[in-house]
Motif scaffolding. Structure first.
Motif, PDB file in Angstrom:
ATOM      1  N   PHE A  72       0.863  -1.179   0.000  1.00  0.00           N
ATOM      2  CA  PHE A  72       0.000   0.000   0.000  1.00  0.00           C
ATOM      3  C   PHE A  72       0.906   1.238   0.000  1.00  0.00           C
ATOM      4  CE2 PHE A  72       0.912  -1.226   4.374  1.00  0.00           C
ATOM      5  CZ  PHE A  72       1.304  -0.027   4.951  1.00  0.00           C
ATOM      6  N   SER A  73       0.495   2.414  -0.326  1.00  0.00           N
ATOM      7  CA  SER A  73      -0.842   2.731  -0.827  1.00  0.00           C
ATOM      8  C   SER A  73      -0.763   2.591  -2.339  1.00  0.00           C
ATOM      9  CB  SER A  73      -1.187   4.127  -0.319  1.00  0.00           C
ATOM     10  OG  SER A  73      -2.038   4.875  -1.071  1.00  0.00           O
ATOM     11  N   ALA A  74      -0.908   3.679  -3.120  1.00  0.00           N
ATOM     12  CA  ALA A  74      -0.726   3.588  -4.564  1.00  0.00           C
ATOM     13  C   ALA A  74       0.750   3.477  -4.912  1.00  0.00           C
ATOM     14  CB  ALA A  74      -1.329   4.819  -5.242  1.00  0.00           C
ATOM     15  N   GLN A  75       1.040   2.931  -6.080  1.00  0.00           N
ATOM     16  CA  GLN A  75       2.429   2.851  -6.514  1.00  0.00           C
ATOM     17  C   GLN A  75       3.006   4.252  -6.697  1.00  0.00           C
ATOM     18  OE1 GLN A  75       3.512   0.016  -9.527  1.00  0.00           O
ATOM     19  NE2 GLN A  75       1.683  -1.215  -9.200  1.00  0.00           N
ATOM     20  N   GLY A  76       4.309   4.370  -6.433  1.00  0.00           N
ATOM     21  CA  GLY A  76       4.964   5.663  -6.468  1.00  0.00           C
ATOM     22  C   GLY A  76       5.061   6.237  -5.068  1.00  0.00           C
ATOM     23  N   PHE A  77       5.713   7.381  -4.933  1.00  0.00           N
ATOM     24  CA  PHE A  77       5.912   7.999  -3.626  1.00  0.00           C
ATOM     25  C   PHE A  77       4.649   8.732  -3.181  1.00  0.00           C
ATOM     26  CE2 PHE A  77      10.632   8.357  -4.816  1.00  0.00           C
ATOM     27  CZ  PHE A  77      10.878   7.086  -4.323  1.00  0.00           C
ATOM     28  N   VAL A  78       4.226   8.487  -1.957  1.00  0.00           N
ATOM     29  CA  VAL A  78       3.073   9.162  -1.369  1.00  0.00           C
ATOM     30  C   VAL A  78       3.453   9.615   0.036  1.00  0.00           C
ATOM     31  CG1 VAL A  78       1.379   7.870  -2.711  1.00  0.00           C
ATOM     32  CG2 VAL A  78       2.139   6.983  -0.500  1.00  0.00           C
ATOM     33  N   ALA A  95       2.909   9.684   4.016  1.00  0.00           N
ATOM     34  CA  ALA A  95       2.325   9.016   5.174  1.00  0.00           C
ATOM     35  C   ALA A  95       2.220  10.047   6.291  1.00  0.00           C
ATOM     36  CB  ALA A  95       3.198   7.850   5.623  1.00  0.00           C
ATOM     37  N   THR A  96       1.004  10.335   6.740  1.00  0.00           N
ATOM     38  CA  THR A  96       0.815  11.236   7.870  1.00  0.00           C
ATOM     39  C   THR A  96       0.989  10.433   9.147  1.00  0.00           C
ATOM     40  OG1 THR A  96      -0.726  12.618   6.624  1.00  0.00           O
ATOM     41  CG2 THR A  96      -0.782  12.799   9.019  1.00  0.00           C
ATOM     42  N   VAL A  97       1.992  10.776   9.926  1.00  0.00           N
ATOM     43  CA  VAL A  97       2.336   9.978  11.111  1.00  0.00           C
ATOM     44  C   VAL A  97       1.283  10.169  12.200  1.00  0.00           C
ATOM     45  CG1 VAL A  97       4.040   9.680  12.950  1.00  0.00           C
ATOM     46  CG2 VAL A  97       4.788  10.019  10.589  1.00  0.00           C
ATOM     47  N   THR A  98       0.763   9.057  12.703  1.00  0.00           N
ATOM     48  CA  THR A  98      -0.222   9.082  13.781  1.00  0.00           C
ATOM     49  C   THR A  98       0.419   8.825  15.138  1.00  0.00           C
ATOM     50  OG1 THR A  98      -0.735   6.752  13.315  1.00  0.00           O
ATOM     51  CG2 THR A  98      -2.138   8.423  12.306  1.00  0.00           C
ATOM     52  N   SER A  99       1.556   8.171  15.164  1.00  0.00           N
ATOM     53  CA  SER A  99       2.333   8.017  16.396  1.00  0.00           C
ATOM     54  C   SER A  99       3.778   7.742  16.023  1.00  0.00           C
ATOM     55  CB  SER A  99       1.784   6.894  17.278  1.00  0.00           C
ATOM     56  OG  SER A  99       1.894   5.635  16.645  1.00  0.00           O
ATOM     57  N   GLY A 100       4.691   8.290  16.828  1.00  0.00           N
ATOM     58  CA  GLY A 100       6.120   8.169  16.550  1.00  0.00           C
ATOM     59  C   GLY A 100       6.854   9.348  17.154  1.00  0.00           C
ATOM     60  N   PRO A 101       8.097   9.571  16.757  1.00  0.00           N
ATOM     61  CA  PRO A 101       8.868  10.689  17.318  1.00  0.00           C
ATOM     62  C   PRO A 101       8.221  12.020  16.979  1.00  0.00           C
ATOM     63  CG  PRO A 101       9.978   9.759  15.413  1.00  0.00           C
ATOM     64  CD  PRO A 101       8.856   8.831  15.740  1.00  0.00           C
ATOM     65  N   ALA A 102       8.367  12.992  17.876  1.00  0.00           N
ATOM     66  CA  ALA A 102       7.710  14.289  17.704  1.00  0.00           C
ATOM     67  C   ALA A 102       8.118  14.969  16.403  1.00  0.00           C
ATOM     68  CB  ALA A 102       8.038  15.184  18.894  1.00  0.00           C
ATOM     69  N   ARG A 135       3.645   4.789  13.180  1.00  0.00           N
ATOM     70  CA  ARG A 135       2.392   4.404  12.561  1.00  0.00           C
ATOM     71  C   ARG A 135       1.909   5.575  11.722  1.00  0.00           C
ATOM     72  NH1 ARG A 135       0.704  -0.183  14.683  1.00  0.00           N
ATOM     73  NH2 ARG A 135      -1.407   0.067  13.816  1.00  0.00           N
ATOM     74  N   GLY A 136       1.161   5.279  10.662  1.00  0.00           N
ATOM     75  CA  GLY A 136       0.738   6.361   9.785  1.00  0.00           C
ATOM     76  C   GLY A 136      -0.560   6.084   9.068  1.00  0.00           C
ATOM     77  N   GLY A 166      -6.744   5.730   2.692  1.00  0.00           N
ATOM     78  CA  GLY A 166      -6.468   4.518   3.453  1.00  0.00           C
ATOM     79  C   GLY A 166      -5.189   3.836   3.023  1.00  0.00           C
ATOM     80  N   PRO A 167      -4.695   2.939   3.868  1.00  0.00           N
ATOM     81  CA  PRO A 167      -5.214   2.559   5.188  1.00  0.00           C
ATOM     82  C   PRO A 167      -4.925   3.621   6.256  1.00  0.00           C
ATOM     83  CG  PRO A 167      -3.170   1.412   4.760  1.00  0.00           C
ATOM     84  CD  PRO A 167      -3.487   2.174   3.510  1.00  0.00           C
ATOM     85  N   SER A 168      -5.498   3.427   7.452  1.00  0.00           N
ATOM     86  CA  SER A 168      -5.358   4.382   8.535  1.00  0.00           C
ATOM     87  C   SER A 168      -4.674   3.749   9.738  1.00  0.00           C
ATOM     88  CB  SER A 168      -6.738   4.909   8.961  1.00  0.00           C
ATOM     89  OG  SER A 168      -7.369   5.575   7.894  1.00  0.00           O
ATOM     90  N   ASP A 169      -3.832   4.536  10.392  1.00  0.00           N
ATOM     91  CA  ASP A 169      -3.130   4.139  11.612  1.00  0.00           C
ATOM     92  C   ASP A 169      -2.561   2.726  11.496  1.00  0.00           C
ATOM     93  OD1 ASP A 169      -2.176   4.585  14.222  1.00  0.00           O
ATOM     94  OD2 ASP A 169      -3.879   3.496  15.091  1.00  0.00           O
ATOM     95  N   ILE A 170      -1.695   2.542  10.524  1.00  0.00           N
ATOM     96  CA  ILE A 170      -1.093   1.237  10.266  1.00  0.00           C
ATOM     97  C   ILE A 170       0.400   1.295  10.575  1.00  0.00           C
ATOM     98  CG2 ILE A 170      -0.593   1.718   7.819  1.00  0.00           C
ATOM     99  CD1 ILE A 170      -1.536  -1.211   7.272  1.00  0.00           C
ATOM    100  N   GLY A 171       0.956   0.192  11.009  1.00  0.00           N
ATOM    101  CA  GLY A 171       2.368   0.149  11.360  1.00  0.00           C
ATOM    102  C   GLY A 171       3.266   0.290  10.144  1.00  0.00           C
ATOM    103  N   LEU A 172       4.181   1.261  10.193  1.00  0.00           N
ATOM    104  CA  LEU A 172       5.126   1.482   9.101  1.00  0.00           C
ATOM    105  C   LEU A 172       6.522   0.998   9.468  1.00  0.00           C
ATOM    106  CD1 LEU A 172       4.099   5.128   8.098  1.00  0.00           C
ATOM    107  CD2 LEU A 172       3.151   2.952   7.279  1.00  0.00           C
TER     108      LEU A 172
END
Length: 262
Positions: free
Chosen positions: A166-172, A174-181, A208-209, A214-220
């Motif tokens: 995921f997500s679509a092919q190519g660079f997109v 990821a909005t971080v939902t948890s991780g370093p500040a 997580r991002g 989608g997807p939402s709040d998934i481990g990266l």
């Protein structure tokens, strides 16, 4: 009793700071472009820099090895990551092969999606080395094939890879939902999830991002143990040590004074 307790506290503080863990730390990203030059540009730069700094603080040491060659991310894409680590006091070497002899003497090994001897890598980490590995490379035919190839080894470190890219092919983004500040957004290049193997595992879902659509709040990015943002002891730890040694010194002085009086 008071003297013994203070001495034990001081010894514990020193031991907890100076005794390294038997095994190193394994960090796994679901995308092999996470530390590429593209990840150091635009909105991704701050997040990438914060992540790399936490890697350097967790891994410690000085001598780092970048694995190049049989992967989608060529050495020409690793200059910014190498430059940042160099600015943090690390020495970067390169190799297009990996085995026990090659890894010997390095404090950390960085893998960018190429095929690798996973048994040798696991032995390196279990022997005290640190490793950053990247999935999402496509070298195993599909996301499910890559997950099947990596998950037996990842499970021994409390992690599991997903079987969907995921997500679509190519660079997109990821909005971080948890991780370093520092990491508000990260570059993502069509990778797969990295999660804790089980809620009770000692591993960490480090970043997580969520993605537009989608997807939402998934481990990266996951790690076999917590990653740290600081390489030095917390102020509270130093305070405990100073109080312990001050108290121990006071008791010893009092004992010497009583002995002299007697």
């Amino acid at each position: 009793m008071r003297l013994a307790a203070l001495a034990a506290a001081a010894v514990f503080c020193l031991t907890s700071l100076g005794t390294p863990a038997a095994a190193g730390v394994l960090v796994a990203s679901g995308d092999e472009w996470q530390l590429s030059t593209a990840a150091y540009q635009g909105d991704y730069a701050a997040g990438t820099q914060g992540f790399v700094k936490s890697l350097a603080n967790t891994f410690g040491g000085v001598n780092y090895l970048f694995l190049t060659g049989n992967g989608n991310v060529p050495g020409s894409q690793l200059g910014d990551a190498a430059a940042q680590l160099t600015s943090l006091g690390k020495t970067i070497s390169y190799s297009d092969t990996f085995d026990a002899a090659t890894a010997s003497g390095y404090d950390a090994v960085f893998h960018f999606g190429q095929l690798i001897d996973q048994n040798a890598l696991a032995a390196y980490v279990n022997g005290g080395g640190n490793a950053y590995i990247s999935l999402g490379s496509g070298w195993y035919g599909s996301a499910a094939g890559e997950a099947a190839a990596w998950n037996p080894m990842l499970a021994t470190f409390g992690l599991v890879a997903g079987d969907t890219w995921f997500s679509a092919q190519g660079f997109v983004q990821a909005t971080v939902t948890s991780g370093p500040a520092e990491a508000t957004s990260l570059l993502w290049g069509y990778g797969q999830s990295i999660e804790k193997l089980s809620p009770g595992a000692a591993s960490q879902s480090y970043i997580r991002g969520s993605f537009a659509g989608g997807p939402s709040d998934i481990g990266l990015i996951g790690a076999s143990a917590p990653l740290f943002s600081s390489a030095v002891p917390e102020p509270s730890t130093w305070a405990m040590m100073l109080i312990g040694f001050a108290g121990l010194g006071a008791v010893l002085r009092r004992r010497r004074a009583l002995t002299a009086f007697a």
